[in-house]
Design a protein around this motif. Structure first.
Motif, PDB file in Angstrom:
ATOM      1  N   MET A   1      14.400  29.434  22.545  1.00 31.39           N
ATOM      2  CA  MET A   1      13.788  29.192  21.244  1.00 31.39           C
ATOM      3  C   MET A   1      13.673  27.674  21.002  1.00 31.39           C
ATOM      4  O   MET A   1      14.524  26.899  21.428  1.00 31.39           O
ATOM      5  N   THR A   2      12.624  27.282  20.310  1.00 32.11           N
ATOM      6  CA  THR A   2      12.392  25.867  20.044  1.00 32.11           C
ATOM      7  C   THR A   2      12.771  25.517  18.610  1.00 32.11           C
ATOM      8  O   THR A   2      12.875  26.378  17.735  1.00 32.11           O
TER       9      THR A   2
ATOM     10  N   GLY B   1      16.500  17.718  21.258  1.00 34.57           N
ATOM     11  CA  GLY B   1      17.722  18.459  20.955  1.00 34.57           C
ATOM     12  C   GLY B   1      18.642  17.784  19.965  1.00 34.57           C
ATOM     13  O   GLY B   1      19.659  18.372  19.544  1.00 34.57           O
ATOM     14  N   TYR B   2      18.328  16.538  19.568  1.00 34.21           N
ATOM     15  CA  TYR B   2      19.187  15.794  18.634  1.00 34.21           C
ATOM     16  C   TYR B   2      18.524  15.770  17.259  1.00 34.21           C
ATOM     17  O   TYR B   2      17.388  15.314  17.107  1.00 34.21           O
ATOM     18  N   LEU B   3      19.255  16.254  16.249  1.00 35.14           N
ATOM     19  CA  LEU B   3      18.745  16.300  14.880  1.00 35.14           C
ATOM     20  C   LEU B   3      19.524  15.310  14.029  1.00 35.14           C
ATOM     21  O   LEU B   3      20.758  15.368  13.958  1.00 35.14           O
ATOM     22  N   ARG B   4      18.812  14.398  13.390  1.00 36.16           N
ATOM     23  CA  ARG B   4      19.443  13.402  12.524  1.00 36.16           C
ATOM     24  C   ARG B   4      18.959  13.597  11.097  1.00 36.16           C
ATOM     25  O   ARG B   4      17.757  13.667  10.845  1.00 36.16           O
ATOM     26  N   VAL B   5      19.915  13.675  10.168  1.00 39.25           N
ATOM     27  CA  VAL B   5      19.602  13.890   8.754  1.00 39.25           C
ATOM     28  C   VAL B   5      20.276  12.801   7.934  1.00 39.25           C
ATOM     29  O   VAL B   5      21.431  12.437   8.193  1.00 39.25           O
TER      30      VAL B   5
ATOM     31  N   LEU C   1      23.265  23.233  10.395  1.00 38.90           N
ATOM     32  CA  LEU C   1      22.174  22.806  11.264  1.00 38.90           C
ATOM     33  C   LEU C   1      22.497  23.000  12.747  1.00 38.90           C
ATOM     34  O   LEU C   1      21.592  23.173  13.564  1.00 38.90           O
ATOM     35  N   LYS C   2      23.778  22.985  13.098  1.00 39.81           N
ATOM     36  CA  LYS C   2      24.160  23.175  14.496  1.00 39.81           C
ATOM     37  C   LYS C   2      23.800  24.561  15.021  1.00 39.81           C
ATOM     38  O   LYS C   2      23.666  24.763  16.230  1.00 39.81           O
TER      39      LYS C   2
ATOM     40  N   ASP D   1      20.932  20.801  19.810  1.00 40.37           N
ATOM     41  CA  ASP D   1      22.141  20.626  20.624  1.00 40.37           C
ATOM     42  C   ASP D   1      23.167  19.730  19.941  1.00 40.37           C
ATOM     43  O   ASP D   1      24.368  19.881  20.146  1.00 40.37           O
ATOM     44  N   ARG D   2      22.676  18.789  19.143  1.00 35.64           N
ATOM     45  CA  ARG D   2      23.575  17.836  18.508  1.00 35.64           C
ATOM     46  C   ARG D   2      23.034  17.453  17.143  1.00 35.64           C
ATOM     47  O   ARG D   2      21.821  17.311  16.959  1.00 35.64           O
ATOM     48  N   VAL D   3      23.943  17.275  16.163  1.00 32.48           N
ATOM     49  CA  VAL D   3      23.533  16.983  14.789  1.00 32.48           C
ATOM     50  C   VAL D   3      24.356  15.816  14.252  1.00 32.48           C
ATOM     51  O   VAL D   3      25.572  15.747  14.463  1.00 32.48           O
TER      52      VAL D   3
END
Length: 360
Positions: A1-2, A38-42, A65-66, A72-74
Motif C-alpha cells: 500500500m502507498t 517513507g518518512y513523514l514530517r509534521v 501516523l506510524k 516507515d518513520r514519523v
C-alpha cells in the motif's frame, strides 16, 4: 500500500486539540505535512505556554501516523510562536523589548556558557566555512563546543561537517522530548538539514523559520558547552531579529571579504546587532588573499585591508584573516574541515579561535 496525504489528514483529524472542542487540523495547528520515501514530517504550531501540555498530543499524533500505509518513520515537531500583543495599553517599561519566548520546563541550552553568532549579512563570503572551522578549532583547544546551523533556507553545515544524510532522533529528558545533536570532530552539531529529507528547497514563511530556529536552540540536548556557535543566515531579517528576542548571545562575529560591496553589507549587520543590543566582538576577513596552487603566489583578488580598516573605525578587533585557498575548498566539499589539521591553512582558524577565547 502507498502513502496517502488524505489518509494522514484524516488521521490527524481524529486527535483532539487541548480544549477538546476541535481536532488539531480544524484548530489550525497543522503547519506543515511533508512525505518523502517513507518518512513523514509534521509540524504543529502551538503557543509557548502550551509546550508541556501539548507533548501528549504530539506523541498521539506520532503513534497514529506510524500506523499509516507507506509510512516507515514519523517526526512530529512543535513550533512555539509569540502570542499576539494585548490590545489594552500597558505601562511603559525600561527593559529591553526583545524578551525571551521559551517553553516551560528543562531547556536544552541551559548548560551553555556563551552563545556566539557568526554573521555576514551577505551570502557568498564563506561565513559557514568560517563558522565550522572556528568551531573545530575551538574544540581542538579543549573547549566543549556546539554548532547550530541557523540558515534554515540554505543549510550547509551537514555537508561541511561530513554529516550529509544524517537524520535526528529525539530522547526524553527531564519530562521533555529533546533532539540529540550529532557529534563530529569534537563538536556537537545541529541543523535543519537533520530534520528534513531530500535536497528540495524549504519553502517556509518567517514564523515557521523562527519556530525551527527556536526549536534547535531550546529543544536540542546540548549538554554542557563552553560555547555554542550559531551559523547565522545571511541578511538582517526575521532570523536575526528572532534570535535577539529568543536568546541573548554573548556577542556576534562579522565575516566579510575585503571587497567594498561585501563590506557594505557587513556594516549593515554590525548596525543591526547594535540595534538589538548584541555586541560585535570582532571582524573576520575571509578570502583575504588568493594563494595560487601552481606557483604559490599571493593575489589580492577582492582588494586588501578593507576589513582591517573597518574594524579600526568600529573600535573592534580584527580576529583573523583566512585566505582563499584550494585546499580549504577541497576539504570543505569533502566534509573534513581544514581546522582538524596542523597545517598553515588550519593555523588561520586556530588564531581566530585563540583571539576569540581571549575576548571571553
Amino acid at each position: 500500500m502507498t502513502y496517502s496525504e488524505t489518509a494522514a489528514l484524516k488521521a490527524l483529524a481524529q486527535i483532539q486539540d487541548l480544549d477538546g472542542k476541535r481536532d488539531i487540523v480544524a484548530a489550525g495547528r497543522l503547519g506543515d505535512l511533508a512525505y518523502e520515501d517513507g518518512y513523514l514530517r509534521v509540524i504543529l504550531q502551538i503557543r509557548p505556554t502550551e509546550a508541556d501540555k501539548f507533548e501528549a498530543v504530539r506523541k498521539r499524533a506520532e503513534a497514529t501516523l506510524k500506523s499509516l500505509d507507506g509510512v516507515d518513520r514519523v517526526t512530529v515537531m512543535l513550533t512555539a510562536h509569540k502570542a499576539a500583543p494585548e490590545v489594552a495599553p500597558k505601562p511603559k517599561r525600561s527593559a529591553n523589548p526583545h524578551q525571551a519566548r521559551r517553553p516551560e520546563g528543562y531547556q536544552g541550552d541551559a548548560l551553555v556558557d556563551h552563545v556566539i553568532a557568526v554573521s555576514s549579512a551577505k551570502g557568498g563570503v564563506g561565513k559557514s566555512t568560517v563558522a565550522v572551522n572556528l568551531a573545530v578549532a575551538l574544540a581542538k583547544q579543549g573547549k566543549k563546543i556546539g554548532l547550530l546551523d541557523a540558515d534554515v533556507h540554505g543549510p550547509s553545515v551537514p555537508m561541511l561537517m561530513g554529516l550529509s544524510g544524517s537524520r535526528a532522533v529525539t530522547t526524553e529528558k527531564e519530562g521533555r522530548r529533546l533532539i540529540t545533536p550529532f557529534e563530529a570532530y569534537g563538536v556537537k552539531t545541529m541543523s535543519i538539514g537533520f530534520l528534513t529529507d531530500g535536497d528540495g528547497p524549504i519553502v517556509w514563511r518567517g514564523p515557521m523559520v523562527q519556530g525551527a530556529i527556536s526549536r534547535m536552540l531550546w529543544d536540542v540536548d546540548w549538554g554542557e558547552l563552553d560555547m555554542l556557535i550559531i551559523d547565522m543566515p545571511p541578511g538582517t531579517g526575521d532570523p536575526q531579529l528572532g534570535l535577539a528576542q529568543d536568546i541573548k548571545p554573548r556577542g556576534a562575529l562579522i565575516v566579510s571579504t575585503p571587497q567594498d560591496l561585501a563590506l557594505l553589507d557587513a556594516l549593515k549587520g554590525v548596525a543591526m546587532f547594535g540595534k538589538v543590543d548584541i555586541p560585535v566582538l570582532g571582524l573576520i576577513e575571509n578570502m583575504s588573499v588568493f594563494i595560487c596552487p601552481d606557483c604559490g603566489g599571493s593575489h589580492d583578488i577582492f582588494g586588501s585591508g578593507g576589513v582591517k580598516d573597518e574594524a579600526s573605525k568600529l573600535g573592534v578587533p580584527l580576529l583573523g584573516q583566512a585566505p582563499l585557498h584550494m585546499e580549504i575548498r577541497k576539504r570543505s566539499d569533502a566534509g573534513k574541515p581544514i581546522a582538524i589539521d596542523d597545517t598553515a591553512e588550519a593555523n588561520f582558524f586556530t588564531t581566530i579561535a585563540q583571539n576569540l577565547m581571549q575576548l571571553l
